[in-house]
Design an enzyme around this catalytic site. Sequence first.
Site, short mmCIF file in Angstrom:
data_model
loop_
_atom_site.label_atom_id
_atom_site.label_comp_id
_atom_site.label_asym_id
_atom_site.label_seq_id
_atom_site.Cartn_x
_atom_site.Cartn_y
_atom_site.Cartn_z
N TYR A 36 0.84 -1.20 0.00
CA TYR A 36 0.00 0.00 0.00
C TYR A 36 0.88 1.25 0.00
O TYR A 36 0.64 2.20 -0.77
CB TYR A 36 -0.92 0.00 1.22
CG TYR A 36 -1.84 1.22 1.27
CD1 TYR A 36 -3.09 1.19 0.65
CD2 TYR A 36 -1.44 2.40 1.90
CE1 TYR A 36 -3.92 2.30 0.68
CE2 TYR A 36 -2.26 3.51 1.92
CZ TYR A 36 -3.50 3.46 1.32
OH TYR A 36 -4.31 4.57 1.33
N SER A 82 -3.78 12.01 9.94
CA SER A 82 -2.62 11.11 10.00
C SER A 82 -1.35 11.92 9.80
O SER A 82 -1.40 13.08 9.39
CB SER A 82 -2.74 10.03 8.93
OG SER A 82 -2.81 10.63 7.65
N LYS A 121 5.91 3.96 17.05
CA LYS A 121 4.74 3.97 16.15
C LYS A 121 4.05 2.60 16.28
O LYS A 121 4.46 1.62 15.68
CB LYS A 121 5.16 4.20 14.70
CG LYS A 121 3.97 4.32 13.74
CD LYS A 121 4.44 4.61 12.32
CE LYS A 121 3.24 4.80 11.39
NZ LYS A 121 2.40 3.60 11.28
N LYS A 319 9.85 4.87 9.40
CA LYS A 319 9.57 3.43 9.39
C LYS A 319 10.82 2.57 9.46
O LYS A 319 11.94 3.02 9.23
CB LYS A 319 8.76 3.08 8.14
CG LYS A 319 7.29 3.49 8.23
CD LYS A 319 6.44 2.54 7.40
CE LYS A 319 4.96 2.73 7.70
NZ LYS A 319 4.15 1.73 7.00
N CYS A 413 6.53 -40.94 4.92
CA CYS A 413 7.54 -39.95 5.31
C CYS A 413 8.56 -39.77 4.20
O CYS A 413 9.13 -40.76 3.71
CB CYS A 413 8.24 -40.41 6.59
SG CYS A 413 9.64 -39.39 7.07
N CYS A 431 5.38 -38.51 11.11
CA CYS A 431 6.05 -39.74 10.69
C CYS A 431 5.96 -40.73 11.84
O CYS A 431 6.22 -40.39 13.00
CB CYS A 431 7.51 -39.46 10.35
SG CYS A 431 8.52 -40.95 10.22
#
Length: 675
Positions: A36, A82, A121, A319, A413, A431
């Site tokens: 995004y 924001s 954040k 970030k 297996c 297994c």
Amino acid sequence: MTQDLTAQARELRALLRRYAHRYYVLDDPEVPDAEYDRLYQQLEALEAAHPELVVPDSPTQRVIGAVLEGLTPVRHAVPMLSIKTETDTTPAGAAKFDLGVRNALKLPADAPPLAYAVELKFDGLAINLRYEQGELVQAATRGDGETGEDVTHTIRTIGAIPNYLKRVSAPVLEVRGEVFMRRDDFEALNERQRAAGAKTFVNPRNAAAGVVRQLDAGIARQRPLSFFAYGLGEVQGWDMPATHSATLDALAALGIPVNEDRAVAQGAEGLAAFHARIAAARDSLPFDIDGVVYKVDDLALQRQLGFKSREPRWAVAHKYPAQEQMTRLLGIEIQVGRTGRLTPVAKLEPVFVGGTTVSNATLHNLFEIRRKRVRVGDRVIVRRAGDVIPEVVGVVPEPRTGYVPNFRMPRHCPVCGSDVVRERGGMDHRCSGGLFCPAQRKQALLHFASRRAMDIEGLGDKLVEQLVDGGAIRTLPDLYKLGLSTLAALDRMAEKSAANLVAALEHSKSTTLPRFLFALGIRHVGESTAKELARHFGGLDAVMDASEEALLEVDDVGPVVAQSIHTFFQQPHNREVVEQLRAAGVHWEEGEPAPRAVLPLAGKTFVITGTLPTLSREEAKERLEAAGAKVAGSVSKKTSYVVAGEAAGSKLDKAQELGIEVLDEAGMLDLLRQI
């Protein structure tokens, strides 16, 4: 301006609106945050280069969000806007923000460094708490920044949020912060969802948002949330401090949760240092963050700087590398773990996520693959948080080019060829060749040698690693072929240590049937079950040949345990290893079958406490169990006798309080002789 640019901007806006609707409104993200952000920055750059492309409802011009149907709209007195995201995850991102602020304030180059309030954040849901005369009267989500949703009913279930503030009588005090879910609470919630066959959540933020926006407060109460404040909304009649950092201190003094990982940093260097410090601690935090936040500390300077479009000029989110990314699933392979569990592993187009390049990720089990509708060739979302194993958390919806079959677990297996089994009602495939399978070899050896099993003193983790990795041991019987020269040649193994281990191996050959059964490492067969099997059947062959129906007649053996024992001994590899161990000289005394129901102390429960004169507790326990009794660890109304020695303590007190008969060692031995 070309038609191509117009079409590109239109397509980007449509994609961003769609992804934002799934994220903010439906709490069901379709793509990772990083995807995004990438598309948002692409649109932002396109509009900056061609201002004529900007439209009023562009995602770059407004806060994304909407009111969920069923929740009451709340108009924010002060918009919940924001802040801008700085995606440069290096220290240069901090320097870039600091330079922009200094330029906006027209500070000279030699001016002192600016003071910034620096915070974490949090990866959760923004909430506005409205207090009137110190009482919480309303809680609302951010929504589109102007209008949010009334979620007071769910917010009141969060114990960390006070309903009343200490020493506050202001007409209005709006506190803004983040509701989030701790990682341990998130994992526990998903475990409960899986057990109930319900939908699991992609990440803690998605889970927290889903809980907050529940219409049923009762459901919210079952899903623990946390909260940290980071600012204010509307304020009437409350003395505002002069700085943001002092404001947070004041909120903490009122009893509102404020995260302690905050500080005041000086200039770009201070910002970069905080970013680096939190990055180093990020993986150890009990909750998810995706960055840190810088805010000009002086509130007067904040007002001077003001806003640009939907974002304040005085704050930025800096970030860290994304913990979720998209990539392509190239294939699915099976990994067999040390305990025999089969785990599907996704083979991926390499992708940089969580600070490293990932090409493999766990898919947990077959049921998770089915639930997430994952198929080879799909675009998938990969999550990596800290040292946690990367996992595929979902599929990006898009049409498949052709038929792709569902993934199926193998019947045998892939390591040793033994049957793969799934317990009744269980989620995992395993297994069944525990004694033979190379993937389980080290675990099988360590368990076999453990004190309560064959008690081979000196055979520990590091030595087992050397013996297996060096090819000296391939199966359990190889232990008894080890000679002095082989052992003495190993790293950090002196001749005396080697001789001691050879002696311990020889001594272990003389054992008991319960110890041997426990040593085989059959799933769900602990010491107690091994004793019951030995008592009930008398000999090993009878146990090995028993049907599930016959096994169900043994005390403490239910359908799952019976299936596990029967499947184990049905594997030719396991039976062969048992015969080789016998041939190597491992032996025990066998007896007559003695189902507990026909034993003299059947149905009686004993508790042993204190120090007995001549017997150890283990010896006393074995004698009682041989007579059919159960030996428990605590006293209750169901206890038949308490055997008390010196310094018996609270168990003796409780027995006397409940009127339970108390025996000393001599009394216990007399009872055993009389039966």
